[in-house]
Design a protein around this motif. Structure first.
Motif, mmCIF file in Angstrom:
data_model
loop_
_atom_site.group_PDB
_atom_site.id
_atom_site.type_symbol
_atom_site.label_atom_id
_atom_site.label_comp_id
_atom_site.label_asym_id
_atom_site.label_seq_id
_atom_site.Cartn_x
_atom_site.Cartn_y
_atom_site.Cartn_z
ATOM 1 N N ASP A 105 0.950 -1.249 -0.139
ATOM 2 C CA ASP A 105 0.043 -0.028 0.041
ATOM 3 C C ASP A 105 0.763 1.144 -0.296
ATOM 4 O O ASP A 105 0.474 2.199 -0.890
ATOM 5 N N VAL A 106 2.006 1.136 0.777
ATOM 6 C CA VAL A 106 2.765 2.543 0.877
ATOM 7 C C VAL A 106 3.624 2.419 -0.575
ATOM 8 O O VAL A 106 3.450 3.599 -1.031
ATOM 9 N N LEU A 107 3.890 1.642 -1.224
ATOM 10 C CA LEU A 107 4.442 1.693 -2.466
ATOM 11 C C LEU A 107 3.581 2.133 -3.517
ATOM 12 O O LEU A 107 3.729 3.068 -4.417
ATOM 13 N N MET A 108 2.152 1.712 -3.513
ATOM 14 C CA MET A 108 1.072 2.146 -4.413
ATOM 15 C C MET A 108 0.979 3.528 -4.232
ATOM 16 O O MET A 108 0.743 4.445 -5.250
ATOM 17 N N PHE A 109 0.958 4.068 -3.068
ATOM 18 C CA PHE A 109 0.773 5.438 -2.549
ATOM 19 C C PHE A 109 2.032 6.344 -3.264
ATOM 20 O O PHE A 109 1.594 7.442 -3.680
ATOM 21 N N LYS A 110 3.128 5.645 -2.909
ATOM 22 C CA LYS A 110 4.336 6.493 -3.348
ATOM 23 C C LYS A 110 4.337 6.720 -4.748
ATOM 24 O O LYS A 110 4.825 7.741 -5.359
ATOM 25 N N THR A 111 3.779 5.648 -5.670
ATOM 26 C CA THR A 111 3.967 5.705 -7.158
ATOM 27 C C THR A 111 2.616 6.631 -7.753
ATOM 28 O O THR A 111 2.551 6.803 -8.913
ATOM 29 N N GLY A 112 1.941 7.124 -6.680
ATOM 30 C CA GLY A 112 0.664 7.851 -7.171
ATOM 31 C C GLY A 112 -0.465 7.150 -7.438
ATOM 32 O O GLY A 112 -1.351 7.842 -8.168
ATOM 33 N N ARG A 113 -0.501 5.623 -7.301
ATOM 34 C CA ARG A 113 -1.737 4.921 -7.649
ATOM 35 C C ARG A 113 -2.323 4.748 -6.449
ATOM 36 O O ARG A 113 -2.749 3.667 -5.820
ATOM 37 N N GLU A 115 -5.598 4.889 -5.829
ATOM 38 C CA GLU A 115 -7.002 4.066 -5.911
ATOM 39 C C GLU A 115 -6.483 2.718 -5.809
ATOM 40 O O GLU A 115 -7.628 1.917 -5.591
ATOM 41 N N LEU A 116 -5.183 2.316 -5.718
ATOM 42 C CA LEU A 116 -4.921 1.008 -5.723
ATOM 43 C C LEU A 116 -4.539 0.539 -4.070
ATOM 44 O O LEU A 116 -4.215 -0.623 -3.872
ATOM 45 N N VAL A 117 -4.425 1.694 -3.230
ATOM 46 C CA VAL A 117 -4.196 1.339 -1.819
ATOM 47 C C VAL A 117 -5.611 0.598 -1.360
ATOM 48 O O VAL A 117 -6.540 0.909 -1.280
ATOM 49 N N LEU A 118 -5.069 -0.618 -0.886
ATOM 50 C CA LEU A 118 -6.075 -1.248 -0.254
ATOM 51 C C LEU A 118 -7.001 -0.788 1.369
ATOM 52 O O LEU A 118 -7.883 -0.782 1.329
ATOM 53 N N ASN A 119 -5.760 -0.537 2.084
ATOM 54 C CA ASN A 119 -6.141 -0.060 3.403
ATOM 55 C C ASN A 119 -6.450 1.610 3.388
ATOM 56 O O ASN A 119 -5.701 2.363 3.909
ATOM 57 N N LYS A 120 -7.616 1.913 2.839
ATOM 58 C CA LYS A 120 -7.733 3.334 2.539
ATOM 59 C C LYS A 120 -8.124 4.133 3.806
ATOM 60 O O LYS A 120 -7.871 5.057 4.116
ATOM 61 N N ASP A 121 -8.464 3.250 4.869
ATOM 62 C CA ASP A 121 -8.806 3.982 6.347
ATOM 63 C C ASP A 121 -7.383 4.237 6.885
ATOM 64 O O ASP A 121 -7.334 4.867 7.969
ATOM 65 N N LYS A 122 -6.320 3.802 6.267
ATOM 66 C CA LYS A 122 -4.799 4.025 6.995
ATOM 67 C C LYS A 122 -4.043 4.992 6.011
ATOM 68 O O LYS A 122 -2.805 5.113 6.361
ATOM 69 N N ALA A 130 5.242 6.426 3.168
ATOM 70 C CA ALA A 130 5.779 6.870 1.739
ATOM 71 C C ALA A 130 6.629 8.202 1.896
ATOM 72 O O ALA A 130 7.539 8.114 1.022
ATOM 73 N N MET A 131 6.276 9.028 2.686
ATOM 74 C CA MET A 131 7.290 10.183 2.660
ATOM 75 C C MET A 131 8.789 9.855 3.086
ATOM 76 O O MET A 131 9.597 10.414 2.581
ATOM 77 N N SER A 132 9.088 8.752 3.871
ATOM 78 C CA SER A 132 10.210 8.820 4.621
ATOM 79 C C SER A 132 10.895 7.474 3.729
ATOM 80 O O SER A 132 12.084 7.096 4.190
#
Length: 178
Positions: A105-113, A115-122, A130-132
């Motif tokens: 999920d962190v990887l998907m967020f970092k790549t700008g994807r 919508e592919l993050v599974l744990n949207k509540d987190k 992702a920032m670190s």
């Protein structure tokens, strides 16, 4: 056998969406937050969601996974987090599955994807992680978790495997910084 293959038809059955699973099981479980997290971590499998819901440690594993990715900063932290992970020694594979999903999920967020993050509540915690991490370090972290899971399947030493995993993740985090 050619005769059998000639009679076989392949069916591609799509996995369930997180919201579909949560909706289907909301009458079975009281904790809506845990249900959503379990559905997100199940990979679209209804049975896996039920299994995660019945695991009393599931949310703690999610929290620890995020904590490691956000707060592990120096080699001294590795021992601390190893001890926390080893509390799940009897279900280490379960922890590593959760850890891998969170890292993904962190990887998907970092790549700008996003919508592919599974744990949207987190997402707020996932964004901090992702920032670190530089992108190559996140890719490497997911690969290292997979390697640790494989090592444990062939009876590798649990403590050494967890230590090596965390050191590898920390090393990658700093090696890939510009």
């Amino acid at each position: 056998l050619p005769t059998v293959l000639s009679r076989v038809k392949k069916l591609d059955i799509p996995l369930f969406e997180t919201s579909e699973i949560a909706e289907a099981l909301k009458g079975e479980f009281d904790d809506a937050d845990k249900l959503y997290a379990a559905a997100a971590s199940s990979g679209g499998l209804l049975g896996k969601t039920v299994q995660l819901m019945q695991d009393e440690n599931f949310l703690d594993m999610v929290g620890l996974s995020l904590n490691i990715l956000v707060n592990m900063q120096k080699s001294g932290d590795v021992l601390h987090y190893t001890n926390l992970i080893l509390k799940y020694k009897d279900d280490l594979n379960g922890f590593l599955n959760v850890f891998q999903i969170i890292a993904r999920d962190v990887l998907m967020f970092k790549t700008g994807r996003k919508e592919l993050v599974l744990n949207k509540d987190k997402v707020p915690y996932i964004a901090r992680a992702a920032m670190s991490f530089p992108l190559p370090a996140l890719i490497e972290a997911v690969e290292r978790i997979t390697s640790a899971m494989e090592a444990l399947k062939v009876n590798a030493n649990v403590n050494m495997t967890v230590d090596a995993l965390l050191f590898d993740i920390l090393e990658g985090k700093y090696r890939w910084r510009k």
